[in-house]
Design a protein around this motif. Structure first.
Motif, mmCIF file in Angstrom:
data_model
loop_
_atom_site.group_PDB
_atom_site.id
_atom_site.type_symbol
_atom_site.label_atom_id
_atom_site.label_comp_id
_atom_site.label_asym_id
_atom_site.label_seq_id
_atom_site.Cartn_x
_atom_site.Cartn_y
_atom_site.Cartn_z
ATOM 1 N N VAL A 73 -0.436 -8.437 -8.740
ATOM 2 C CA VAL A 73 0.666 -7.497 -8.549
ATOM 3 C C VAL A 73 1.802 -8.236 -7.851
ATOM 4 O O VAL A 73 1.712 -8.574 -6.667
ATOM 5 C CB VAL A 73 0.232 -6.275 -7.725
ATOM 6 C CG1 VAL A 73 1.394 -5.294 -7.584
ATOM 7 C CG2 VAL A 73 -0.980 -5.600 -8.364
ATOM 8 N N LEU A 87 3.889 1.656 -6.683
ATOM 9 C CA LEU A 87 2.817 0.763 -6.254
ATOM 10 C C LEU A 87 1.792 1.505 -5.410
ATOM 11 O O LEU A 87 0.581 1.321 -5.587
ATOM 12 C CB LEU A 87 3.394 -0.415 -5.460
ATOM 13 C CG LEU A 87 4.183 -1.460 -6.256
ATOM 14 C CD1 LEU A 87 4.631 -2.585 -5.332
ATOM 15 C CD2 LEU A 87 3.363 -2.017 -7.412
ATOM 16 N N PHE A 260 -1.909 -8.594 -4.113
ATOM 17 C CA PHE A 260 -0.526 -8.154 -3.933
ATOM 18 C C PHE A 260 0.223 -9.221 -3.121
ATOM 19 O O PHE A 260 0.167 -9.241 -1.893
ATOM 20 C CB PHE A 260 -0.526 -6.800 -3.220
ATOM 21 C CG PHE A 260 0.842 -6.214 -2.966
ATOM 22 C CD1 PHE A 260 1.818 -6.223 -3.948
ATOM 23 C CD2 PHE A 260 1.120 -5.625 -1.740
ATOM 24 C CE1 PHE A 260 3.063 -5.666 -3.713
ATOM 25 C CE2 PHE A 260 2.362 -5.062 -1.491
ATOM 26 C CZ PHE A 260 3.346 -5.077 -2.472
#
Length: 305
Positions: A73, A87, A260
């Motif tokens: 991500v 998100l 992330f």
């Protein structure tokens, strides 16, 4: 968390075509201009900017055996509030979300972000969000949810790694600056002029975003440029820490995970997921980080064709 039957079917279909197709995030259509593999600037047919978008790239075992699904991500650290809202909703779907933050062990980012301090970095972040009418990542992302897992160095580890490698903050900064300047030489005057006029535009925030979105590729390129053949603390060593945490999460039985991190880290992650974890990219979803269309609403997330 188990993967629903519908998702398993989609993964199976993806496995069947992955070996014969280029990764979706490497493709480019007539209406988009790639900035890096994990961010892109999309345009209208007449060349007007539409959006700066960030990728979510899904990795899974190519042989379709039972194994982990890992999504890379890409984080844009200053973005639209709607980007972070999307998100946050997506992060609910994962067993674990591994996130970057050079911070002491046990650090908890409060919901809504920490109160702004008086440091130069804090003031810069505040200025950027105000001038561009955007939101800062630590304010927009909810780090308090239970599936968030810290997957980065502590400040002590970061400093020690830099010493071991003979790196300094100034050396790193000037390497990034040098790369950015080398990319700017041929068009610097035009960019400077556009920035000047953007400052006096009636919609200053939008005008500045459009200019800066054009330069976003240089920012990401500067990050990857410092990661030479021997790597770097900023990217390589931090990525190693994150992947050690990923391995532990997989060993603990988690099947659906996300990493992330900033887009500049993703090239290295992609290679290591292939080489060390036996995973391959199956699909890419793009999310609008900066809306560049003016008063129109940002487009919803959509899978790459």
């Amino acid at each position: 968390m188990s993967i629903p039957a519908k998702s398993r079917l989609a993964l199976l279909l993806g496995c069947l075509v992955a070996a014969a197709a280029l990764p979706a995030y490497a493709e480019k259509s007539d209406q988009e201009e790639s900035t890096s593999a994990f961010t892109r600037l999309t345009r209208t047919e007449d060349g007007a900017p539409l959006a700066l978008e960030a990728a979510i790239v899904r990795f899974a075992p190519l042989d379709c055996e039972d194994g982990p699904v890992v999504d890379l991500v890409s984080a844009v650290h200053v973005a639209e509030g709607s980007y972070y809202e999307q998100l946050n909703r997506r992060f609910e779907q994962y067993d674990a979300v591994l996130y970057e933050l050079v911070a002491p062990e046990g650090t908890v980012v409060p919901k809504g972000g920490a109160k702004g301090g008086g440091s130069a970095i804090s003031m810069l972040q505040t200025t950027m969000t105000e001038v561009l009418e955007l939101e800062f990542q630590l304010n927009g992302v909810d780090y308090t949810v239970k599936n968030f897992v810290h997957a980065d160095m502590t400040p002590k580890q970061f400093s020690q790694s830099m010493r071991d490698r003979g790196e300094t903050v100034f050396k790193t900064f000037f390497r990034m600056l040098g790369h950015a300047m080398s990319q700017q030489d041929s068009k610097k005057a035009g960019t400077d002029l556009r920035l000047f006029f953007a400052l006096f535009d009636k919609n200053r925030a939008m005008a500045l975003k459009r200019v800066l979105a054009e330069e976003f590729q240089n920012i990401e390129g500067s990050l990857t440029a410092i990661n030479g053949p021997d790597g770097s603390t900023l990217i390589t060593e931090r990525n190693k820490v994150a992947l050690d945490v990923l391995r532990k999460q997989i060993d603990a039985g988690h099947k659906k995970l996300a990493i992330f991190y900033g887009a500049g880290h993703m090239f290295d992650f992609e290679q290591r997921l292939r080489d060390d974890f036996g995973l391959t990219p199956l699909e890419t979803t793009w999310i609008t980080a900066w809306d560049l269309k003016g008063d129109e609403k940002p487009a919803p997330a959509s899978p790459q064709d």
